[in-house]
Design a protein around this motif. Structure first.
Motif, PDB file in Angstrom:
ATOM      1  N   PHE A 123       0.839  -1.192   0.000  1.00 60.72           N
ATOM      2  CA  PHE A 123       0.000   0.000   0.000  1.00 60.72           C
ATOM      3  C   PHE A 123       0.878   1.248   0.000  1.00 60.72           C
ATOM      4  O   PHE A 123       2.082   1.183   0.252  1.00 60.72           O
ATOM      5  N   GLY A 124       0.270   2.397  -0.263  1.00 60.52           N
ATOM      6  CA  GLY A 124       1.063   3.604  -0.140  1.00 60.52           C
ATOM      7  C   GLY A 124       0.598   4.760  -0.989  1.00 60.52           C
ATOM      8  O   GLY A 124      -0.429   4.711  -1.673  1.00 60.52           O
ATOM      9  N   VAL A 125       1.387   5.825  -0.930  1.00 53.57           N
ATOM     10  CA  VAL A 125       1.152   7.057  -1.675  1.00 53.57           C
ATOM     11  C   VAL A 125       2.454   7.404  -2.397  1.00 53.57           C
ATOM     12  O   VAL A 125       3.509   7.439  -1.765  1.00 53.57           O
ATOM     13  N   PRO A 126       2.425   7.644  -3.700  1.00 53.88           N
ATOM     14  CA  PRO A 126       3.672   7.925  -4.425  1.00 53.88           C
ATOM     15  C   PRO A 126       4.263   9.276  -4.056  1.00 53.88           C
ATOM     16  O   PRO A 126       3.562  10.208  -3.682  1.00 53.88           O
ATOM     17  N   GLY A 127       5.563   9.353  -4.152  1.00 54.43           N
ATOM     18  CA  GLY A 127       6.309  10.592  -3.970  1.00 54.43           C
ATOM     19  C   GLY A 127       7.619  10.447  -4.715  1.00 54.43           C
ATOM     20  O   GLY A 127       8.109   9.332  -4.929  1.00 54.43           O
ATOM     21  N   ASP A 128       8.202  11.557  -5.104  1.00 54.47           N
ATOM     22  CA  ASP A 128       9.354  11.451  -6.004  1.00 54.47           C
ATOM     23  C   ASP A 128      10.551  10.737  -5.386  1.00 54.47           C
ATOM     24  O   ASP A 128      11.363  10.148  -6.101  1.00 54.47           O
ATOM     25  N   TYR A 129      10.670  10.711  -4.064  1.00 49.88           N
ATOM     26  CA  TYR A 129      11.808  10.026  -3.454  1.00 49.88           C
ATOM     27  C   TYR A 129      11.625   8.503  -3.387  1.00 49.88           C
ATOM     28  O   TYR A 129      12.559   7.783  -3.023  1.00 49.88           O
ATOM     29  N   VAL A 130      10.427   8.036  -3.716  1.00 48.58           N
ATOM     30  CA  VAL A 130      10.171   6.600  -3.602  1.00 48.58           C
ATOM     31  C   VAL A 130       9.686   5.999  -4.926  1.00 48.58           C
ATOM     32  O   VAL A 130       9.296   4.844  -4.988  1.00 48.58           O
ATOM     33  N   LEU A 131       9.774   6.757  -6.004  1.00 43.67           N
ATOM     34  CA  LEU A 131       9.266   6.280  -7.294  1.00 43.67           C
ATOM     35  C   LEU A 131      10.067   5.106  -7.839  1.00 43.67           C
ATOM     36  O   LEU A 131       9.507   4.217  -8.491  1.00 43.67           O
ATOM     37  N   GLU A 132      11.361   5.085  -7.585  1.00 42.43           N
ATOM     38  CA  GLU A 132      12.175   3.965  -8.078  1.00 42.43           C
ATOM     39  C   GLU A 132      11.692   2.652  -7.470  1.00 42.43           C
ATOM     40  O   GLU A 132      11.562   1.634  -8.163  1.00 42.43           O
ATOM     41  N   PHE A 133      11.418   2.667  -6.183  1.00 48.57           N
ATOM     42  CA  PHE A 133      10.969   1.447  -5.524  1.00 48.57           C
ATOM     43  C   PHE A 133       9.567   1.062  -5.979  1.00 48.57           C
ATOM     44  O   PHE A 133       9.266  -0.122  -6.193  1.00 48.57           O
ATOM     45  N   ILE A 134       8.679   2.043  -6.138  1.00 49.84           N
ATOM     46  CA  ILE A 134       7.332   1.737  -6.614  1.00 49.84           C
ATOM     47  C   ILE A 134       7.391   1.131  -8.014  1.00 49.84           C
ATOM     48  O   ILE A 134       6.630   0.207  -8.348  1.00 49.84           O
ATOM     49  N   ASP A 135       8.308   1.621  -8.839  1.00 48.57           N
ATOM     50  CA  ASP A 135       8.470   1.039 -10.172  1.00 48.57           C
ATOM     51  C   ASP A 135       8.886  -0.429 -10.077  1.00 48.57           C
ATOM     52  O   ASP A 135       8.415  -1.277 -10.851  1.00 48.57           O
ATOM     53  N   GLN A 136       9.739  -0.741  -9.115  1.00 50.13           N
ATOM     54  CA  GLN A 136      10.142  -2.141  -8.924  1.00 50.13           C
ATOM     55  C   GLN A 136       8.957  -2.998  -8.465  1.00 50.13           C
ATOM     56  O   GLN A 136       8.810  -4.155  -8.888  1.00 50.13           O
ATOM     57  N   ILE A 137       8.104  -2.441  -7.598  1.00 45.47           N
ATOM     58  CA  ILE A 137       6.897  -3.160  -7.181  1.00 45.47           C
ATOM     59  C   ILE A 137       6.019  -3.454  -8.398  1.00 45.47           C
ATOM     60  O   ILE A 137       5.522  -4.569  -8.586  1.00 45.47           O
ATOM     61  N   SER A 138       5.843  -2.440  -9.242  1.00 42.33           N
ATOM     62  CA  SER A 138       4.949  -2.569 -10.392  1.00 42.33           C
ATOM     63  C   SER A 138       5.431  -3.604 -11.393  1.00 42.33           C
ATOM     64  O   SER A 138       4.615  -4.190 -12.125  1.00 42.33           O
ATOM     65  N   HIS A 139       6.745  -3.842 -11.460  1.00 37.54           N
ATOM     66  CA  HIS A 139       7.291  -4.804 -12.410  1.00 37.54           C
ATOM     67  C   HIS A 139       7.532  -6.186 -11.784  1.00 37.54           C
ATOM     68  O   HIS A 139       8.037  -7.074 -12.458  1.00 37.54           O
ATOM     69  N   ASP A 140       7.160  -6.350 -10.525  1.00 35.12           N
ATOM     70  CA  ASP A 140       7.319  -7.646  -9.865  1.00 35.12           C
ATOM     71  C   ASP A 140       6.061  -8.476 -10.115  1.00 35.12           C
ATOM     72  O   ASP A 140       4.970  -8.088  -9.704  1.00 35.12           O
ATOM     73  N   PRO A 141       6.170  -9.621 -10.783  1.00 39.44           N
ATOM     74  CA  PRO A 141       4.968 -10.408 -11.117  1.00 39.44           C
ATOM     75  C   PRO A 141       4.241 -10.965  -9.901  1.00 39.44           C
ATOM     76  O   PRO A 141       3.065 -11.346 -10.010  1.00 39.44           O
ATOM     77  N   ASP A 142       4.903 -11.027  -8.752  1.00 42.02           N
ATOM     78  CA  ASP A 142       4.293 -11.593  -7.551  1.00 42.02           C
ATOM     79  C   ASP A 142       3.913 -10.528  -6.531  1.00 42.02           C
ATOM     80  O   ASP A 142       3.600 -10.851  -5.379  1.00 42.02           O
ATOM     81  N   MET A 143       3.936  -9.261  -6.949  1.00 43.17           N
ATOM     82  CA  MET A 143       3.649  -8.173  -6.023  1.00 43.17           C
ATOM     83  C   MET A 143       2.749  -7.157  -6.722  1.00 43.17           C
ATOM     84  O   MET A 143       2.889  -6.918  -7.925  1.00 43.17           O
ATOM     85  N   SER A 144       1.829  -6.575  -5.982  1.00 45.92           N
ATOM     86  CA  SER A 144       0.919  -5.573  -6.547  1.00 45.92           C
ATOM     87  C   SER A 144       1.005  -4.283  -5.754  1.00 45.92           C
ATOM     88  O   SER A 144       1.184  -4.295  -4.532  1.00 45.92           O
ATOM     89  N   TRP A 145       0.871  -3.170  -6.454  1.00 47.71           N
ATOM     90  CA  TRP A 145       0.825  -1.853  -5.843  1.00 47.71           C
ATOM     91  C   TRP A 145      -0.630  -1.462  -5.622  1.00 47.71           C
ATOM     92  O   TRP A 145      -1.461  -1.584  -6.519  1.00 47.71           O
ATOM     93  N   VAL A 146      -0.961  -1.004  -4.401  1.00 41.81           N
ATOM     94  CA  VAL A 146      -2.300  -0.507  -4.074  1.00 41.81           C
ATOM     95  C   VAL A 146      -2.142   0.936  -3.618  1.00 41.81           C
ATOM     96  O   VAL A 146      -1.658   1.190  -2.507  1.00 41.81           O
ATOM     97  N   GLY A 147      -2.521   1.873  -4.470  1.00 41.75           N
ATOM     98  CA  GLY A 147      -2.385   3.281  -4.121  1.00 41.75           C
ATOM     99  C   GLY A 147      -3.519   3.749  -3.236  1.00 41.75           C
ATOM    100  O   GLY A 147      -4.691   3.428  -3.473  1.00 41.75           O
ATOM    101  N   ASN A 148      -3.181   4.502  -2.201  1.00 39.80           N
ATOM    102  CA  ASN A 148      -4.171   5.040  -1.262  1.00 39.80           C
ATOM    103  C   ASN A 148      -4.344   6.534  -1.460  1.00 39.80           C
ATOM    104  O   ASN A 148      -3.539   7.185  -2.122  1.00 39.80           O
ATOM    105  N   CYS A 149      -5.377   7.082  -0.841  1.00 38.80           N
ATOM    106  CA  CYS A 149      -5.682   8.501  -1.004  1.00 38.80           C
ATOM    107  C   CYS A 149      -4.815   9.399  -0.134  1.00 38.80           C
ATOM    108  O   CYS A 149      -4.650  10.581  -0.428  1.00 38.80           O
ATOM    109  N   ASN A 150      -4.300   8.886   0.965  1.00 44.29           N
ATOM    110  CA  ASN A 150      -3.349   9.640   1.788  1.00 44.29           C
ATOM    111  C   ASN A 150      -2.578   8.650   2.654  1.00 44.29           C
ATOM    112  O   ASN A 150      -2.897   7.457   2.701  1.00 44.29           O
ATOM    113  N   GLU A 151      -1.575   9.156   3.325  1.00 41.34           N
ATOM    114  CA  GLU A 151      -0.665   8.277   4.061  1.00 41.34           C
ATOM    115  C   GLU A 151      -1.306   7.654   5.303  1.00 41.34           C
ATOM    116  O   GLU A 151      -0.992   6.512   5.660  1.00 41.34           O
ATOM    117  N   LEU A 152      -2.186   8.390   5.966  1.00 41.40           N
ATOM    118  CA  LEU A 152      -2.874   7.808   7.121  1.00 41.40           C
ATOM    119  C   LEU A 152      -3.700   6.603   6.676  1.00 41.40           C
ATOM    120  O   LEU A 152      -3.679   5.545   7.321  1.00 41.40           O
TER     121      LEU A 152
END
Length: 552
Positions: A24-53
């Protein structure tokens, strides 16, 4: 070392070994590299939330079902936005992994301390220090320490069942690292076998000699993952057992010997007399909260009490301070502890009530909870927010095999909405039902949009009484600050279906026959894979029976 296996890949592999398949999470420019790795992992999914809380709450709900969870934020603003949710996971013993994206070393130390998302002084370690108060392990990863630190921190989260903080600079996420040569060590801490044997012998002797032994189960059993083992032991021994308020939904009440909920020595329920009169009382996973009383209060000590905590046991003959709960529960399950000399039977369970609809009758709390309980079935997951719902649900006739998730210690309103999202991702099978008050919904309502985007079809029951009723009871008087805004709650699903793809259902319910029609339509919506929201309009002063009892 292969250049195609990076620190981010290493971290994702270790998260998968914890049973995590969504982040889960919220994108930000300091963490985009890692989110990109999540998105390209066939066994992992990214779930974007509306805010960090909301991301922290969603991870909390996911971990309660699947055992652990992870979520991603960006440094500074993201960290502090998530802090309230992390604090709740700490208080409730929920293992979540907060992955905070930092600006890479090339940015931090080149004379530019006023990086955005920071406090402008170049000190990016402030947030790690802040989280040291509400996490059990913290680290800032580097290319050199990444493998060892990831393993250390994740093991701490798993073994201690609490959140951890992991800062990941954006350039470290893409640094090469050696592949792990073995799986992450998730074994419980070792204990002294001699000490364990001595402890088991003393507990076994006490049970053999007891005339009226009782087991009191609290939320620590669920939080540390031993409900199945404790339930099996209770089934085999036939010992009478009760739960605390916080653990009311944790064990299967079909297990022989169930006495009910122990709610302090002043409560007039069958469990109290047998717990208070036990000549051997085994308290497992006991937590201190304001609902504890009598022999459920951890401060109570007596020669008949045996405490089993996550990392120690206390008997009247002494304390065993280096025994993990896993070892003690295993020892309890061994035959050497034997059976009590005299088996005790539990009182006959109350028959499930029926519900005869009175057309045109305005809904009241006590009738509502009876009807909601009757519509539940085995395999359902019910997530209940703090306040009126958390009290009212305890009077509902909940069938066996229904999972109920609540937040009792932290008691943060709004937790339930993202927690439902997390629970659905952790286990998408079966119906998921949310019970939330109008005030609590307002804090995290945005996450309904994520449910729709994720294709989930829960039933959301909103209690609309126009105020923070539980706060009126807590303060002993009606206060203006507890009167809140009025929304068209039944229209909320359509607001979040901007493209009109999901066709969610929203209905307003005022009377008992309204409720019957709404529940029927909600069932069809579930069959069709559509989210349904029922706005239950209640009188501002109406309260569940148990809540009225608290005020007396």
């Amino acid at each position: 070392m292969s250049n195609d296996f990076l620190v981010g890949h290493y971290l994702l592999q270790r998260l998968r070994e914890l049973g995590i398949s969504e982040v889960f999470g919220v994108p930000g420019d300091y963490v985009l590299e890692f989110i990109d790795q999540i998105s390209h992992d066939p066994d992992m999914s990214w779930v974007g939330n509306c805010n960090e809380l909301n991301a922290a709450y969603a991870a909390d709900g996911y971990a309660r079902v699947k055992g652990a969870a992870a979520f991603v934020v960006t440094s500074g603003v993201g960290d502090l936005g998530a802090a309230g949710g992390v604090g709740g996971s700490y208080a409730e013993n929920v293992p979540t992994v907060l992955i905070s994206g930092l600006p890479g070393s090339g940015n931090r130390w080149t004379g530019r301390p006023a990086m955005h998302h920071s406090l402008g002084d170049g000190d990016f370690s402030r947030f790690q220090r802040m989280f040291s108060e509400i996490t059990v392990a913290q680290t800032v990863l580097s290319a050199d320490n990444a493998a060892a630190e990831i393993d250390r921190v994740l093991r701490e989260a798993w073994v201690r069942k609490r959140p951890v903080f992991l800062a990941l600079p954006d350039d470290v996420a893409v640094a090469p690292v050696a592949r792990p040569d073995r799986e992450l060590d998730l074994s419980p801490p070792a204990c002294d076998p001699v000490e364990l044997s001595e402890w088991a012998d003393k507990v076994g002797s006490a049970l053999h000699a007891a005339e009226s032994p009782v087991v009191l189960v609290d939320s620590g059993v669920r939080q540390h993952g031993f409900t199945a083992e404790v339930g099996e032991w209770l089934s085999r021994t036939g010992l009478p057992w009760a739960t605390t308020w916080a653990a009311n939904f944790d064990l299967d009440k079909r297990i022989p010997g169930y006495l009910g909920t122990y709610f302090g020595s002043a409560a007039k329920v069958p469990a109290v007399a047998q717990v208070d009169n036990a000549d051997v009382l085994i308290r497992i996973g006991l937590r201190l909260d304001e609902f504890s009383g009598g022999k459920a209060n951890p401060d109570y000590r007596g020669p008949e009490v045996i405490d089993i905590d996550p990392v120690r046991s206390v008997l009247h003959t002494g304390s065993y301070s280096a025994l993990p709960m896993s070892a003690m529960v295993t020892a309890l399950g061994e035959q050497r502890l034997g059976r009590p000399r005299r088996r005790h039977s539990a009182p006959t369970r109350r028959a499930v009530r029926s519900f005869d609809v009175e057309p045109g009758r305005t809904l009241v709390q006590d009738r509502l909870w009876n009807r909601l309980g009757l519509c539940l079935r085995e395999g359902d997951t019910v997530v209940v927010d703090t306040g009126t719902g958390n009290v009212g649900i305890r009077s509902a006739p909940i069938p066996d095999g229904v999972t109920v998730l609540t937040q009792n210690a932290w008691a943060s309103i709004g937790w339930s909405v993202p927690a439902l999202l997390g629970a659905q991702h952790a286990n998408p099978t079966g119906r998921h039902i949310l019970v939330v008050g109008d005030g609590a919904l307002a804090l995290t309502v945005q996450e309904i949009s994520t449910m729709l985007t994720s294709g989930h079809a829960p039933l959301i029951v909103v209690l609309n009484n126009g105020g923070y009723l539980v706060e009126d009871f807590a303060g002993g008087r009606k206060m203006a600050c507890n009167d809140i805004w009025v929304w068209h709650y039944d229209r909320i699903p359509q607001v979040f279906d901007g493209l009109g793809k999901h066709k969610p259902l929203g209905l307003r319910v005022r009377t008992e026959d309204d409720l019957e029609r709404a529940l029927s339509e909600a069932e069809q919506a579930y069959i069709d894979g559509r989210l349904a929201l029922l706005e239950i309009v209640l009188d501002r002063d109406d309260a569940p029976r148990q809540m009225r009892g608290f005020a007396k």
